[in-house]
Write a protein that holds these residues in place. Structure first.
Motif, PDB file in Angstrom:
ATOM      1  N   GLY A  45      35.395  33.399  42.086  1.00 30.74           N
ATOM      2  CA  GLY A  45      34.936  32.539  43.131  1.00 30.74           C
ATOM      3  C   GLY A  45      34.057  33.128  44.137  1.00 30.74           C
ATOM      4  O   GLY A  45      33.637  32.102  45.178  1.00 30.74           O
ATOM      5  N   LEU A  46      33.754  34.297  44.356  1.00 29.94           N
ATOM      6  CA  LEU A  46      33.037  35.031  45.256  1.00 29.94           C
ATOM      7  C   LEU A  46      31.509  34.132  45.328  1.00 29.94           C
ATOM      8  O   LEU A  46      31.076  33.720  46.178  1.00 29.94           O
ATOM      9  N   GLU A  56      39.001  35.318  49.631  1.00 30.52           N
ATOM     10  CA  GLU A  56      40.013  36.514  49.622  1.00 30.52           C
ATOM     11  C   GLU A  56      39.573  37.676  48.741  1.00 30.52           C
ATOM     12  O   GLU A  56      38.884  37.448  47.411  1.00 30.52           O
ATOM     13  N   ARG A  57      39.627  38.832  49.185  1.00 26.92           N
ATOM     14  CA  ARG A  57      38.942  40.015  48.276  1.00 26.92           C
ATOM     15  C   ARG A  57      39.823  40.557  47.296  1.00 26.92           C
ATOM     16  O   ARG A  57      39.543  41.654  46.557  1.00 26.92           O
ATOM     17  N   GLY A  58      41.014  39.908  47.146  1.00 24.66           N
ATOM     18  CA  GLY A  58      41.882  40.841  46.022  1.00 24.66           C
ATOM     19  C   GLY A  58      41.252  40.421  44.508  1.00 24.66           C
ATOM     20  O   GLY A  58      40.763  39.529  44.413  1.00 24.66           O
ATOM     21  N   LYS A  59      42.075  41.386  43.630  1.00 26.58           N
ATOM     22  CA  LYS A  59      41.737  41.204  42.404  1.00 26.58           C
ATOM     23  C   LYS A  59      42.447  40.272  41.421  1.00 26.58           C
ATOM     24  O   LYS A  59      42.416  40.108  40.285  1.00 26.58           O
ATOM     25  N   LYS A 106      41.642  34.688  42.801  1.00 29.78           N
ATOM     26  CA  LYS A 106      40.420  34.161  42.114  1.00 29.78           C
ATOM     27  C   LYS A 106      40.673  32.554  42.177  1.00 29.78           C
ATOM     28  O   LYS A 106      39.717  32.050  42.671  1.00 29.78           O
ATOM     29  N   ILE A 107      41.836  31.991  41.885  1.00 33.79           N
ATOM     30  CA  ILE A 107      42.022  30.855  41.856  1.00 33.79           C
ATOM     31  C   ILE A 107      41.741  30.130  43.494  1.00 33.79           C
ATOM     32  O   ILE A 107      41.281  29.123  43.803  1.00 33.79           O
ATOM     33  N   ILE A 149      37.722  27.491  35.746  1.00 30.77           N
ATOM     34  CA  ILE A 149      36.689  28.284  36.040  1.00 30.77           C
ATOM     35  C   ILE A 149      36.956  29.658  36.039  1.00 30.77           C
ATOM     36  O   ILE A 149      36.403  30.440  35.649  1.00 30.77           O
ATOM     37  N   VAL A 150      38.324  29.951  36.665  1.00 31.00           N
ATOM     38  CA  VAL A 150      38.822  31.688  36.499  1.00 31.00           C
ATOM     39  C   VAL A 150      38.920  32.130  35.023  1.00 31.00           C
ATOM     40  O   VAL A 150      38.888  32.994  34.787  1.00 31.00           O
TER      41      VAL A 150
END
Length: 921
Positions: free
Chosen positions: A69-70, A88-91, A96-97, A122-123
């Motif tokens: 999503g970035l 959100e920068r988490g993995k 991502k959602i 999408i994810v």
């Protein structure tokens, strides 16, 4: 999986939610085609990278690089120019959602429907869902805002391509797939805006790969449009992917958006020229229709003014049938043409006013006043011709009756005079005895009495002949000859009668014996015989009547005649008794009678014979009179039928005329509603036409029966025809007035509320519902709408508005003194009739409250097309304008004679000025 369908239904209820309608929706079934999926993947990736490069990044795999999503959020920020929520920068999958949901929320906030596209797909790298999402973004941010001539999105982009490639051979853009396979359309778009980059004439339609690669390379090198398609993929596919082509073509549209200014200028000129061409065509149509109608009137009037008399009633009835055919067959289409001509003239004048053009002045002799005058003359000639036909039929009918009566009386008289000259010239008295001479004298006296009785018949014959001459009877010569012969013979008989009387009186002294009974018989028999002959003549007399009263008068006279028959029979019996007495005396005295009565040739047998003939004629006369009474009763029934229908039609026409008057004043609802209502009302009125035709049928029966009056109704057929034509013309005019108001509203931008306000104010001051305002009523109407129209006299007397309000009116241009009001009256009432129609009132108010195209605006538009030069060339006009309007300008523009001119330069300034009537084309 998150379903954004319901959320988007709540957040976007406006026009934006329909930009990607059913025909533009993402078709998941078609994405199953590998060729199309390949084209979309390459095109959408190139498109995304063309925007992501602005942020210093790009993607390699469209379904993998957007999974966190970035870059999806970054792409939306670049193409929208707006900031999205912090990602959100988490993995983890949830991060991502959440990022993808933020991007989808942003898309939904722009009024986009994402049916069944969720963050989970999408994810998870679902290719179909990812390509569908990117196509939705392309539609919203690259295609939705494209607008060409009131069309938008896909239709607008297709229209733009069609207009730009129209001048190029072998290019026919009808869609976004097979129309682009040969590559010529891409090259044409580039050449149209940058002819220095492509040699279009060197391209071949049978070499699509070379054409496509040439366009892609030039676009990438010189226009900064990345290569989004492969020539081999397009050529090798039966039907290239429409979404890929649209995405790539939209980049050309945005790259060349700077050329839109020239296109807008060309559109303005096209609009102005289209109006001018349409107006000129309407003028030509008006001139031709007016000429044809006037020519028909010119040919028809001499026929209606022809008064050549016919000899018989049948000939005149044939003329009447021709006139009826003219009324029912030839004239109605011309009535429609006249109505259409008036409507066309009013519509043309309205369009000219709305487009700020000079009023149309038809050629000399073709003004509506000339046409109405010619039509009035035609109707006058028509009325005169109909009256003449009816009067001629009456005259000829009268003549035929008189001629028949003349010949009947002449025949009776000639029968009576037959042998009278021989009788009066014989010398029988020279060898007669005294008694025989006296008998001859008495016989002659009886003849004189008979002769005097016939004097009235001779005078009647002469009077009838004189009347036939005065009425111009066609066979007057033979009538006059016969009448003259009768008069001459009558004079001879008079002279011979006088001569014979003198001879008999000379010998009367020698005659002493007179048979008194014979003499009495003769004296009584002669007038009785004349009475019977007169009675038989009256019983055979021809008669003509036109109503029940006249035939009843004849029947009454006949009944009176029959009442005298008993007395006449007694007289006959008395006369016969004299002859019986003679026989009795002769028998009783042994007298041998030699011959008949010496004093008269009227025998008892002839009296009985004539009496029997007269009695036989009486029932025949009864039958003839009764037949005529039945005929008149039938005619009276025809009058009643016609009157019943005429009274109903007359009341209907009067009622509908009043309703049309009320409709034109009230005018409820929108103009389109009013127009629809009026046309439905017109259909309702036209449905009454069978009743008119039924009345025409009754009228035809009336005329065939030669009925000339009708006491049961005051309506005539001519009066009802005129009323019906006026009703049809009035409703047509009212419809035309509403159509002109719609033209005024649409052209001037007047709102429906303003039109209601204008109509309400106009109707309020139109107290007599005449459809027009007098000068003082018009002034009061202006005051009610906010105009200051006080005269100087009122100001001196202290009757004025406040200074603050007056300053406000002056500052907005609405303050009117007497001079300004006179100027306004000159605009709304140019003919000085003293009345202001509603259409003139609307034209004035729309002119005061709206703007129109001006000569300066058109000059400025031409200057844009000419690249700020004071002249323009034919090539520039052909490149920027449609062919017909380009040639229209070239044919009418004068050569430019100013400084820095070049060969073929055209003067667009004088041409633009002429469009608005400031100089001649």
């Amino acid at each position: 999986m998150v379903d954004y369908h319901a959320a988007n239904n709540q957040s976007s209820a406006g026009g934006a939610q329909t930009y990607m309608g059913q025909e533009d929706a993402w078709d998941r079934d078609l994405l199953l085609d590998p060729a199309w999926e390949k084209q979309q993947r390459k095109t959408f990736t190139a498109w995304c990278n063309s925007h992501l490069r602005k942020a210093g990044t790009q993607i390699e795999n469209i379904e993998e690089d957007f999974r966190d999503g970035l870059k999806l959020m970054l792409l939306l920020e670049v193409i929208s120019g707006e900031r999205l929520p912090k990602p959100e920068r988490g993995k983890m999958r949830v991060h991502k959602i959440n990022n993808v949901n933020k991007a989808l929320d942003f898309i939904a906030s722009k009024g986009v429907k994402l049916v069944s596209i969720g963050a989970e797909e999408i994810v998870d790298g679902n290719a179909k869902m990812t390509l569908g999402m990117i196509w939705t973004i392309i539609l919203r941010f690259a295609i939705q805002d494209i607008s060409v001539e009131e069309t938008s999105a896909k239709e607008g982009l297709l229209l733009w391509c069609q207009r730009k490639t129209a001048p190029y051979k072998n290019v026919n853009v009808q869609n976004f797939h097979i129309s682009w396979k040969d590559g010529l359309a891409f090259n044409a778009l580039i050449h149209r805006h940058r002819p220095d980059l492509i040699d279009y004439d060197s391209l071949r339609k049978d070499d699509p790969v070379t054409n496509l690669n040439n366009a892609f390379e030039v676009a990438e090198k010189y226009l900064d449009i990345p290569k989004m398609l492969d020539a081999e993929d397009i050529v090798g596919t039966l039907r290239p992917d429409e979404k890929a082509i649209m995405t790539y073509v939209s980049c050309f549209y945005h790259a060349f958006s700077g050329a839109q200014k020239a296109e807008t200028a060309a559109n303005r000129i096209c609009k102005v020229l289209a109006v001018n061409q349409e107006n000129e065509q309407m003028m030509e149509d008006y001139e031709k229709l007016a000429s044809d109608l006037l020519e028909w009137i010119r040919r028809t009037i001499p026929w209606l003014e022809n008064r050549t008399q016919e000899k018989t009633v049948n000939d005149m009835q044939a003329k009447q049938e021709d006139f009826r055919d003219y009324r029912c067959v030839h004239k109605p289409p011309k009535v429609q043409e006249k109505c259409q001509l008036e409507i066309s003239f009013n519509t043309l004048q309205t369009k000219l006013r709305l487009s700020n053009r000079p009023a149309f002045m038809p050629s000399e002799g073709r003004m509506m006043g000339d046409i109405n005058g010619a039509w009035h003359t035609l109707e006058g000639a028509e009325k005169g011709y109909e009256e003449w036909i009816l009067s001629e039929i009456r005259r000829l009918e009268r003549l035929e009756h008189l001629a028949e009566k003349f010949h009947q009386k002449a025949a009776i008289h000639e029968c009576w005079t037959d042998g009278k000259e021989a009788m009066l010239t014989q010398k029988d008295y020279a060898t007669s005895t005294l008694s025989e001479v006296k008998a001859l004298l008495r016989k002659h006296e009886a003849f004189e009495s008979d002769l005097a009785a016939h004097q009235d018949r001779v005078e009647q014959i002469a009077a009838i002949a004189q009347e036939l001459n005065e009425l111009d009877y066609y066979d007057s010569a033979s009538v006059n000859a016969r009448c003259q012969k009768i008069c001459d013979q009558w004079d001879v008989l008079g002279a011979l009668t006088h001569s014979r009387k003198e001879s008999l009186e000379r010998t009367e002294k020698q005659l002493e014996t007179i048979d008194e009974l014979y003499l009495e018989y003769a004296k009584r028999a002669a007038p009785f015989n004349n009475w019977m002959e007169g009675a038989m003549e009256d019983l055979q007399d021809m008669f003509i009547v036109h109503n029940i009263e006249e035939i009843q008068g004849l029947i009454t006279a006949h009944e009176q005649f029959k009442s005298t028959l008993p007395e006449a029979n007694k007289e006959r019996e008395a006369i016969q008794s004299i002859q019986a007495q003679v026989q009795k005396i002769a028998q009783s005295n042994g007298i041998k009678l030699s011959g008949g009565n010496p004093y008269t040739s009227i025998t008892p047998e002839s009296i009985d014979t004539k009496w029997e003939k007269a009695m036989a004629m009486v029932p025949l006369r009864d039958t003839a009179l009764q037949d005529e009474l039945n005929k008149q009763n039938s005619n009276d029934s025809l009058r009643a039928k016609f009157a019943t229908q005429a009274n109903a039609v007359g009341a209907y026409i009067q009622e509908k005329m009043e309703e049309v008057g009320r409709i034109s004043i009230e005018m409820n609802g929108t103009l389109e509603d009013q127009l629809t209502h009026l046309k439905e009302y017109q259909k309702t009125i036209m449905s009454y036409m069978p009743e008119i035709n039924k009345l025409e049928g009754f009228h035809q029966h009336i005329q065939e029966a030669l009925i000339f009056d009708n006491q049961y109704t005051s309506y005539s057929m001519e009066h009802l025809r005129v009323g019906w034509e006026q009703l049809l013309t009035t409703i047509a005019r009212t419809i035309n007035e509403v159509e002109n108001q719609i033209l005024t509203r649409d052209a001037k931008g007047i709102s429906q509320e303003q039109l209601y306000e204008y109509r309400a104010s106009f109707n309020h001051f139109d107290k007599d519902h005449s459809g027009a305002l007098m000068a003082e009523e018009f002034k009061a109407c202006l005051i009610s709408l906010g105009y200051d129209v006080e005269s100087d006299k009122q100001k001196r007397s202290g009757q004025m508005v406040s200074d603050d309000f007056r300053a406000l009116l002056i500052s907005t241009g609405n303050s009117l003194g007497d001079g300004e009001f006179t100027r306004i009256m000159g605009i709304v009432d140019p003919n000085g009739t003293g009345a202001v129609t509603f259409q003139a009132f609307i034209d004035f108010m729309s002119t005061e409250t709206t703007d129109t195209d001006t000569a300066d605006q058109v000059i400025a538009s031409f200057k844009i097309l000419a690249a700020d030069k004071n002249y323009i060339t034919a090539d520039e006009l052909r490149r920027e304008l449609p062919p017909d309007q380009a040639e229209y300008c070239i044919a009418r523009m004068a050569p430019y004679t100013g400084p820095d001119t070049i060969p073929g330069a055209l003067d667009y300034m004088s041409f633009s000025t002429a469009l608005y009537g400031e100089s001649d084309l």
